[in-house]
Design a protein around this motif. Sequence first.
Motif, PDB file in Angstrom:
ATOM      1  N   THR A 283       0.814  -1.216   0.000  1.00 35.88           N
ATOM      2  CA  THR A 283       0.000   0.000   0.000  1.00 35.88           C
ATOM      3  C   THR A 283       0.849   1.268   0.000  1.00 35.88           C
ATOM      4  OG1 THR A 283      -1.262  -1.322   1.543  1.00 35.88           O
ATOM      5  CG2 THR A 283      -2.111   0.857   1.061  1.00 35.88           C
ATOM      6  N   ASP A 380      -6.261  -1.953  -5.736  1.00 38.00           N
ATOM      7  CA  ASP A 380      -5.700  -2.876  -4.740  1.00 38.00           C
ATOM      8  C   ASP A 380      -6.315  -4.249  -5.005  1.00 38.00           C
ATOM      9  OD1 ASP A 380      -4.271  -3.822  -2.647  1.00 38.00           O
ATOM     10  OD2 ASP A 380      -5.393  -2.795  -1.071  1.00 38.00           O
ATOM     11  N   GLU A 381      -5.579  -5.301  -4.661  1.00 38.60           N
ATOM     12  CA  GLU A 381      -6.062  -6.674  -4.878  1.00 38.60           C
ATOM     13  C   GLU A 381      -6.483  -6.862  -6.343  1.00 38.60           C
ATOM     14  OE1 GLU A 381      -5.504  -8.319  -2.244  1.00 38.60           O
ATOM     15  OE2 GLU A 381      -5.833  -7.005  -0.528  1.00 38.60           O
TER      16      GLU A 381
HETATM   17 MG   LIG Z   1      -2.857  -4.608   0.804  1.00 37.90          MG
END
Ligand SMILES: [Mg+2]
Length: 1010
Positions: A283, A380-381
């Motif tokens: 992140t 994200d992901e």
């Molecule tokens: Mg993460």
Amino acid sequence: MNVDKPKIKTQRVYSRKRCRESLRIHLTPARRRGELTCSQRRRLSYSMDDTVQYCSDSEDLFGDYDSILEDSSLLAKLDDAEQHERQRVVLPSPQNDAKDQRGFTVLQPPRDITKKKSHSTSLSDSIFDKTFEELPSSQLLFQERVQEKVKRVRLQGGDQTSTPVRNEFTEDKTRKRRSVADQLKRTMVCNAAAPSSVSRSVTLKEAVVSEEISVAMQAMENVSSETVDLGPFFGLPTKVKDLMDKLRGIKSLYDWQETCLNLECVQHRKNLIYSLPTSGGKTLVAEILILRELLCRKKDCLFVLPYISLVQEKVRGLASFGLELDFMVEEYAGSKGKFPPLKRRNKASLYIATIEKAHSLVNSLIETSRIENLGLVVVDELHMLGDGSRGALIEMILAKVLYMSNNTQIVGMSATLGNVQDLQMFLKAENYTNDFRPVQLKEFVKLSDTIYEVDPKEEDGFRFSRHFNFKYSSSMRKMDPDHIIALVTEVIPTHSCLVFCPTKKNCENVAAMICKYLKEEFLHHRREEKGVLLRELKESGNGSVCPVLRTTVPYGLAYHHSGLTSEERKLVEEAYSNGVLCLLTCTSTLAAGINLPARRVILRSPYVATDFLKRSQYKQMVGRAGRAGIDTVGESVLIIQDKDRNMVKSLVCAPMEICNSNLMHDDGKGLLLLILSLIGLNITTTLDQVKSFLSGTLLFVQQKQLCVEKSLWDVVQQCVDTLKDKHLITVESHSDGQTLQVTMLGRATYKGSVDLTYSNLLYSDLSKGLDGLLLNSCLHLAYLVTPYDMISQCNPDWMTYFRQFTLLSAAEQKMSAAVGVPESFVARKVAGQTVKKSVNMDVVRRMYLALVLVALLKETNLWSVANRFQLSRGFVQTLLSSSSAFCSCVLHFTEELEEFWPFKALLTVLMRRLSYCVKAELIPLMEVAGVMESRAKQLYNAGYKTLTHLANADPAVLSRTIENLYRKQATQIVASAKMLVNEKAAALQEEVDELLMVPLDLPSPLKTHR
Ligand SMILES: [Mg+2]
Ligand SMILES: Nc1ncnc2c1ncn2[C@@H]1O[C@H](COP(=O)(O)OP(=O)(O)OP(=O)(O)O)[C@@H](O)[C@H]1O
């Protein structure tokens, strides 16, 4: 960092501009209202700090610049301006305008600058600084005007949203409508700029300033617009580094983070996919890239996260950065978020969004031609591309951004994937991979009394580790054949532990079972805080506490699954994060949704319900083991039976998961929706254009594997036919092909993000509603916004149904019969009699859910409603949040269809009531990300009754006053509240500016005469 001289100058010119710009937005209301003191405003926003010194216009305008006062022509010009304002002769003829420009108004720095470019580089830094210090304030204004030009030149072609200035001509007109003080200021500025009216020394100073600007201009031209550098911390000011330390406790970057940020492709803003194991610190890299985009390039960013809870956590975490660094943080989750987003004149925005909201946001930016202003999209992901309908949505978002904007960078983070090349090809992205993990993870499996370490190098994947000796009584052995108690008591209460269970019920049972055999000492560990937690749980349940939690919490244990209300879940998560709870039994959803690491992770079995675990699920769960900065090691133990041995071996040792396109998932629903929105947004109006667009999708990259029975183009043709059959598009044939156009229903469908399966049904339900909408109760409206996709999960208890039905008013019963649920049917059902008349069971179930919603709206007590309808409180909460989200969809749907105009006002109010199903006085507090009902009640009772109370609160005092509110949480709440207040103020300011702006197409006086 290598920063050359021109870059430094660029930076200085720019930062002055920023500071000045940011104050403007706050100035107007403060000056007009006059009731806020400077110090109050300073507390409100970091960006307001500078405001104080500029508050007085007179000081700023006259300063010590004597030569302006000596200029007699100035007074005449002032008079002129005043006169102009009174008579409101707004638009001069083009000739007059030109004269005006020659005389005062428009400076022409770009032309001057081109002339001076050749000798500009000879100026040194020191001269630059000194000159600025000695210049009077009016000169600074001049300076700024030039810089504004400079900035506009820089943003040329890309930035259409940063300012309401439509063009030079409008800018002039707008200014004429401003206050006399502004006219005065403008005249001063221009006078200062006019060489004939100032002293020789001033003229010299001005010359120096012009030189400086030309240097800055040249620097900007030299430095690629992609790499404007503001400071030494990966191109960001040192302040960002300090904030990372202060707010996150991160003092330095991991080696891989540094390497990744310094990659050449990253420097050049190429698209990037980076994959690392869980807890690798992915992140932070994304956040630094976001900050660079916001601060250095002044572009908006979109951060896509898979769950509402994650969005709220990020909004809370980044609000402080936004306040300190002067950008907006906007939440797009649940029913929050505006489409299209507000244009911000002076600040870039960071939109933090769920996948669904991100999709609507991107659509709205394309529709309003603002997509180019989106500098960066972070997903994200990213492996969720392979996850059903949500995966399809991610693919749509990215494909649209890729197709519509040349300048938007795409960054995806993911756990390690088996087919990252496919994703790279789709996103035209570079890939960075590393297997770094800050805390080493040791994976074990437990088979009867033996523990093996996972080792892919071993022949059968496991290596003997130890025998498990734990003295169990026979009753204990019976209760706990898998030795879970032994495994957990090796770590708790000193360390934390997560136990993943296959079902929700099993979570509760395991938690209760462990407590039965724990020693009394466990009760003493952080006893008081556990007491507070129980009290809070009780408050959140309006006096009720789940009996399982009441037993387990005193031991430091709790369960965590979707059957808890979101408030209970949040309380449990916070208590676990703070070490008050040392063990959670949970379902697999915890692994993906929240960041709750543990020293030891136990997987009770290799199944989720009856399905064998997927490798990605396994990796997500075991990845929770090991808290960075707290644990030195993390361990996972998977409990297996002998029959599963071989499957487990491939689970733990198999190559990485493959991620496939999901546009074809669920009978190609994703592809249908994509094509519909492409036509609706005018991105494609012919079949060939549709094909050209689809060549840029992941589905295209993987067509060989995924389109086996039919070619991709056959599938596309089929989709077009289906959309036509559903009356969502029209296909017009002509000599050179076909033109595809969206129908009104089609537009409403994609704008409301309504599932194509239901769009016709929704249309007919709403149309029937118009014939006889019941308005003396909200049952009818609640019925219309009860989501169709929740119907299948509802199994009415007929006795309850009948009892509730009899409580309805005559009008409500009539309405119910009109939609298809007559009392006689429910009565027969409860009596166990057969029903001859054909009744649509979907309608009957939907009405039951609508009754639940109405009860919730009346009472706002989730627990008692859940009890009354024999439903779990988690389900009732899901119903509530899904209905508020669907209500927002129906609202957008109706907005596109003229005949549904009455719904707009009704649904707007209903949506707000469903989103915050609490007493009205708590709603403003609950707008702050992550503040839930019981916290809002605490705050309200402590005197923090409005958003502005919260925004002005001192976090230290707040955390002392509010029970069990940690300092960090208090800081985040205050920062989020400040951000919201700023957001609202800026929105109002935009409205004011818009209102005062002269319309572009205002007929000129000359034209009118003719
Ligand atoms: Mg993460
Ligand atoms: N340079 C650093 N120094 C110290 N801590 C760090 C650093 N970078 C990240 N962290 C911390 O490491 C933890 C895990 O980071 P993060 O959530 O980014 O992991 P991740 O790679 O996204 O994992 P997952 O795949 O589980 O989402 C966070 O608490 C974060 O604050």
